[in-house]
Design a protein around this motif. Structure first.
Motif, PDB file in Angstrom:
ATOM      1  N   ILE A  89      -2.199  60.954 -31.460  1.00 30.57           N
ATOM      2  CA  ILE A  89      -2.127  61.811 -30.141  1.00 30.57           C
ATOM      3  C   ILE A  89      -1.214  61.013 -29.442  1.00 30.57           C
ATOM      4  N   PHE A  90      -0.889  59.877 -29.393  1.00 28.90           N
ATOM      5  CA  PHE A  90      -0.127  59.151 -28.454  1.00 28.90           C
ATOM      6  C   PHE A  90       0.944  58.452 -28.913  1.00 28.90           C
ATOM      7  N   LEU A  91       1.450  58.773 -30.279  1.00 27.80           N
ATOM      8  CA  LEU A  91       2.606  58.221 -30.793  1.00 27.80           C
ATOM      9  C   LEU A  91       3.857  58.815 -30.192  1.00 27.80           C
ATOM     10  N   SER A  92       4.579  57.924 -29.738  1.00 24.66           N
ATOM     11  CA  SER A  92       5.974  58.658 -28.953  1.00 24.66           C
ATOM     12  C   SER A  92       6.723  59.543 -30.045  1.00 24.66           C
ATOM     13  N   ALA A  93       6.800  59.343 -31.334  1.00 27.30           N
ATOM     14  CA  ALA A  93       7.552  60.090 -32.434  1.00 27.30           C
ATOM     15  C   ALA A  93       6.880  61.480 -32.337  1.00 27.30           C
ATOM     16  N   HIS A  94       5.534  61.401 -32.182  1.00 23.53           N
ATOM     17  CA  HIS A  94       4.642  62.708 -32.467  1.00 23.53           C
ATOM     18  C   HIS A  94       4.826  63.733 -31.203  1.00 23.53           C
ATOM     19  N   ILE A  95       5.281  62.856 -30.055  1.00 27.16           N
ATOM     20  CA  ILE A  95       5.060  63.615 -28.782  1.00 27.16           C
ATOM     21  C   ILE A  95       6.414  64.094 -28.714  1.00 27.16           C
ATOM     22  N   ILE A  96       7.331  63.376 -29.006  1.00 31.62           N
ATOM     23  CA  ILE A  96       8.639  63.993 -29.116  1.00 31.62           C
ATOM     24  C   ILE A  96       8.863  65.296 -29.947  1.00 31.62           C
ATOM     25  N   LEU A  97       8.126  65.274 -31.056  1.00 28.55           N
ATOM     26  CA  LEU A  97       8.048  66.570 -31.745  1.00 28.55           C
ATOM     27  C   LEU A  97       7.425  67.682 -31.082  1.00 28.55           C
ATOM     28  N   TRP A  98       6.489  67.331 -30.146  1.00 30.25           N
ATOM     29  CA  TRP A  98       5.608  68.402 -29.138  1.00 30.25           C
ATOM     30  C   TRP A  98       6.493  68.821 -28.112  1.00 30.25           C
ATOM     31  N   LYS A  99       7.262  67.836 -27.673  1.00 29.67           N
ATOM     32  CA  LYS A  99       8.371  67.968 -26.428  1.00 29.67           C
ATOM     33  C   LYS A  99       9.370  69.123 -27.314  1.00 29.67           C
ATOM     34  N   GLU A 100       9.927  68.856 -28.306  1.00 33.25           N
ATOM     35  CA  GLU A 100      11.012  69.774 -28.895  1.00 33.25           C
ATOM     36  C   GLU A 100      10.386  71.187 -29.011  1.00 33.25           C
ATOM     37  N   SER A 101       9.173  71.146 -29.649  1.00 28.44           N
ATOM     38  CA  SER A 101       8.687  72.421 -30.036  1.00 28.44           C
ATOM     39  C   SER A 101       8.119  73.198 -28.802  1.00 28.44           C
TER      40      SER A 101
END
Lengths: 219, 129, 447
Positions: A89-101
């Motif tokens: 949930i709090f991994l930056s690489a995952h959050i970037i993907l959330w941000k992009e989508s």
């Protein structure tokens, strides 16, 4: 590669989330409906106060006699479960993907922290594996499915770690990483990983019986 | 100062200017993607060979495929923004989530790669160790 | 280390039990499958499904079980281990199991688990393993494969509404007999039979009139000295015990509890006070009432421990001189995990005794006596298995003894029976008493 990537990071994400949320919801509702039909007792005795009392003790490290009697296991199991949910949930690489989508984002941990925590999760999985193989009382209960479930849980962390460190084959590993995460999500409602969803209900019910009816503690 | 000296000075100045402008325009030495708005980097800088990329992507003549200019939400077809850092338009105010700028970069590169099915798309492909 | 334990369980496989063996002989795989699936479809639902689907096979319940601990940590005796050998397999095979399997399942469910519910406090998910084992017992009951001696008590319940084939006149005779005996000590003592409108219906288990009649005597003395307005019925329904709950014969269990509650209603009492029995309390307070669709018992039910607590707290009985031998206390599962009476029990013990030495573990975490849950009622064939199956209890008692305890107080008939055998077999040389024994002995009585 692009096709595979687009597929696993696109439609498959949807599929896994739908199976995870839809499946968990289905399991919950079907449990509730079946209970209403066949175990109405559960509704009669379920108590919010005593259910929560028991749940709180059990989700507190060293909050129960059982946890206190097995300190190493307690530490491992708590850190494992917390990291398991916390890292993705709090991994930056995952959050970037959330941000992009979706153009949404939230607080994230540094990659170094995530790296350390991933090692913790992988080490915990190894601990659980060794426990299964070595301890007779656990080995006796173990079936092939238990190893598969453990592998399903460990895989996203091992592959994620591999990809992050760009070890050989990391591109393929990256794809496997995404895929394994999706498998894990989808496996939750379909396997004993459902314990994540059912825990509050099984523990809460036992807490209610012990607290409200039997006036005793269950921890 | 004599007339000749003045002319020599002017020619030298002109040459220096031309050279300066030329070297500015020639993209030979663009090898990374940088933006001064990123104060601390979470991942290593992206290696990016500008000319080779453009040659491979066949967009050597079309700077505004990447260096675009938008006005009122519409891309202005015949303008480009090579001289501008992305963050000048995609501004990052103090306290802003740097992810919004990261997102812009990612969509610019990765988004196009996904569409064209060419070029790197996964984190570590662009951000090497 | 595991070697002798496995041997022992193999020996226990060889125990001849006519109830089980003859029951098995009547079965065919087809009938087994039919009965199992019929019962599972009709009587189980979300709880069984959720418990089985949630268990992650972690083995954390193991150390909760006195059988497991007493068999050198043999995994076959762990709570989940017993579930694996029974209900998991039944579900996995969809009821297609053979006679041998049912024989083993019956042995495990009836004689290797006391339904003490300690494991529910060691399973992080609170999976009710006792409930799962009860389902196995229910299946075995429906298949007609129950231990002979246990089934005999169930037959007695069915025929006489009491556990010990006590006839109606024998029951009232016992009461009059004990009344007469006690009148030698307290001339105006009465055991009021059939007194309508009394405050309390004092109910006991059938073994009391059958072979522990002095307990009725003692209770009568306590009641009379404390000036309690009580009565005992002359009709069936006087027995609060319930072995049908443990064989899985829930229909008869329902009849028993109905008779018991209706007797209380007929006598127009305000509440039922029960003697020092654990399983009967479970049946009246927790299980039987539910079968009759009473969420809580239709009439308040007070266990002896709580009743003594009231009498002492209100000063209705006075202690002449405190009991001088150092005592330890056995927390019975059905009134501690089943009713939280551990603190009241300690109040009573402190009020009665000079020196109280705790067993460890204690209160909700006390080890089971290994006699309850119908196991002692499975009778002589299983006696040694039951005693050896609770070595851990002997160790626990011995530890209390080394710290000075000379007397064990066990306010439960099953605990009493179980501990008696353990103390004897392991040569612990400790006295064993009910709370009532001690109260009777040291209370102030009219001269």
């Amino acid at each position: 590669m692009h096709d595979i990537y687009n597929f696993v990071s696109g439609p498959l994400v949807w599929v896994s989330f739908i199976i995870f949320f839809g499946g968990s919801l289905y399991r919950l509702i079907s449990m509730a409906v079946l209970a209403k039909k066949k175990d109405v007792i559960v509704y009669e005795y379920m108590s919010l106060k005593y259910g929560l009392r028991s749940i709180l003790h059990w989700i507190t490290p060293f909050g129960t006699v059982k946890w206190r009697k097995n300190p190493i296991l307690t530490i491992v199991t708590f850190t494992f479960h917390i990291c398991l949910i916390f890292i993705p949930i709090f991994l930056s690489a995952h959050i970037i993907l959330w941000k992009e989508s979706w153009d949404i984002s939230w607080w994230y941990i540094s990659d170094t922290t995530a790296d350390v925590l991933a090692v913790v999760v992988i080490a915990s999985c190894v601990f659980f594996l060794i426990r299964r193989i070595v301890l007779p009382e656990v080995k006796y209960l173990t079936s092939v499915s238990d190893y598969i479930i453990l592998a399903i849980v460990a895989a996203p962390f091992i592959t994620g770690f591999w990809t992050y460190h760009q070890w050989p084959g990391f591109k393929i590993m990256g794809i496997i990483h995404i895929l394994s995460g999706e498998i894990m999500l989808a496996a939750i409602p379909c396997t004993r990983l459902i314990h994540m969803v059912f825990f509050p209900f099984t523990r809460g019910y036992m807490g209610s019986e012990f607290g409200a009816v039997r006036h005793a503690k269950d921890w | 100062m004599g007339k000749r000296t003045l002319i020599i000075y002017m020619v030298i100045t002109l040459l220096v200017c031309i050279f300066a402008v030329m070297s500015g325009y020639s993209q030979e030495d663009v090898t990374t993607v940088e933006d001064s708005a990123f104060e601390e980097k979470m991942r290593p800088t992206v290696q990016f060979l500008h000319d080779e990329h453009n040659e491979a992507a066949e967009i050597e003549e079309e700077c505004n495929v990447c260096h675009h200019v938008y006005e009122e939400g519409k891309k202005v077809e015949d303008e480009s923004s090579e001289e501008t850092e992305c963050s000048e338009c995609h501004t990052l105010n103090k306290g802003d989530n740097p992810l919004s700028l990261v997102k812009v970069y990612h969509l610019q590169c990765k988004g196009c790669h996904q569409k064209k099915k060419a070029g790197p798309i996964m984190c570590s492909e662009c951000h090497p160790r | 280390m595991a070697e002798p334990a496995i041997k022992r369980s193999d020996e226990s496989n060889k125990i001849v039990d006519e109830g089980i063996d003859k029951g098995i002989a009547r079965l065919t795989p087809k009938k087994i499958e039919q009965v199992i699936n019929k019962v599972l479809a009709a009587e189980t639902g979300a709880r069984l499904k959720t418990y089985v689907g949630t268990c992650v096979h972690c083995g954390l319940c193991s150390e909760a079980c006195h059988y497991y601990l007493s068999h050198d940590n043999d995994p076959k005796f762990s709570p989940a281990g017993k579930v694996k050998q029974t209900i998991w397999e039944i579900l996995k095979k969809k009821g297609k199991v053979d006679q041998k399997f049912i024989r083993d399942a019956s042995r495990i469910a009836y004689t290797e688990c006391n339904l003490c519910r300690r494991c529910a406090m060691y399973c992080p998910f609170g999976i009710d393993i006792a409930y799962l084992i009860s389902i196995v017992r229910r299946l075995c009951h429906m298949l007609g494969v129950t231990p002979l001696y246990q089934q005999d008590t169930a037959h007695s319940h069915s025929a006489t509404l009491n556990q010990m084939w006590v006839k109606e006149d024998e029951w009232t005779d016992s009461l009059f007999w004990q009344e007469e005996e006690a009148q030698d000590e307290i001339p105006d003592l009465r055991i009021p039979v059939e007194k309508e409108g009394a405050e309390i219906f004092y109910s006991v288990i059938a073994p009391e009139p059958k072979f522990r009649a002095q307990l009725i005597y003692q209770a009568a003395v306590i009641m009379n000295v404390a000036g309690v307005d009580f009565t005992m019925p002359a009709t069936p329904g006087w027995d609060n015990s319930d072995l049908c709950m443990f064989t899985g014969d829930y229909e008869v269990m329902g009849r028993l509890k109905k008779a018991h509650f209706e007797t209380a209603m007929r006598l127009k009492v305000k509440r039922i006070v029960m003697g020092e029995c654990g399983h009967a309390f479970r049946s009246v307070y927790d299980v039987g009432n539910r079968w009759l669709a009473w969420k809580m018992p239709p009439i308040p039910v007070t266990h002896a421990v709580e009743f003594y607590y009231e009498l002492l707290k209100e000063g209705r009985i006075k202690i002449a001189e405190k009991y001088d031998k150092p005592v330890t206390f056995q927390d019975p599962c059905n009134i501690v995990r089943g009713r939280g009476l551990h603190d009241k029990a300690r109040y009573v013990v402190d009020a009665l005794c000079e020196e109280f030495i705790e067993m460890h573990p204690n209160r909700e975490h006390n080890y089971c006596c290994c006699a309850g849950g119908g196991v002692i009622n499975a009778g002589p064939p299983y006696k040694m298995k039951r005693i050896e199956g609770n070595k851990i209890k002997a160790e626990q008692l011995f530890a209390a003894k080394t710290r000075g305890a000379k007397v064990v107080i066990a306010p439960c008939h099953n605990c009493h029976g179980g501990l008696e055998d353990i103390i004897h077999h392991f040569g612990l040389d400790m006295e064993l008493h009910f709370l009532g024994d001690i109260i009777y002995k040291i209370m102030e009585k009219p001269v």
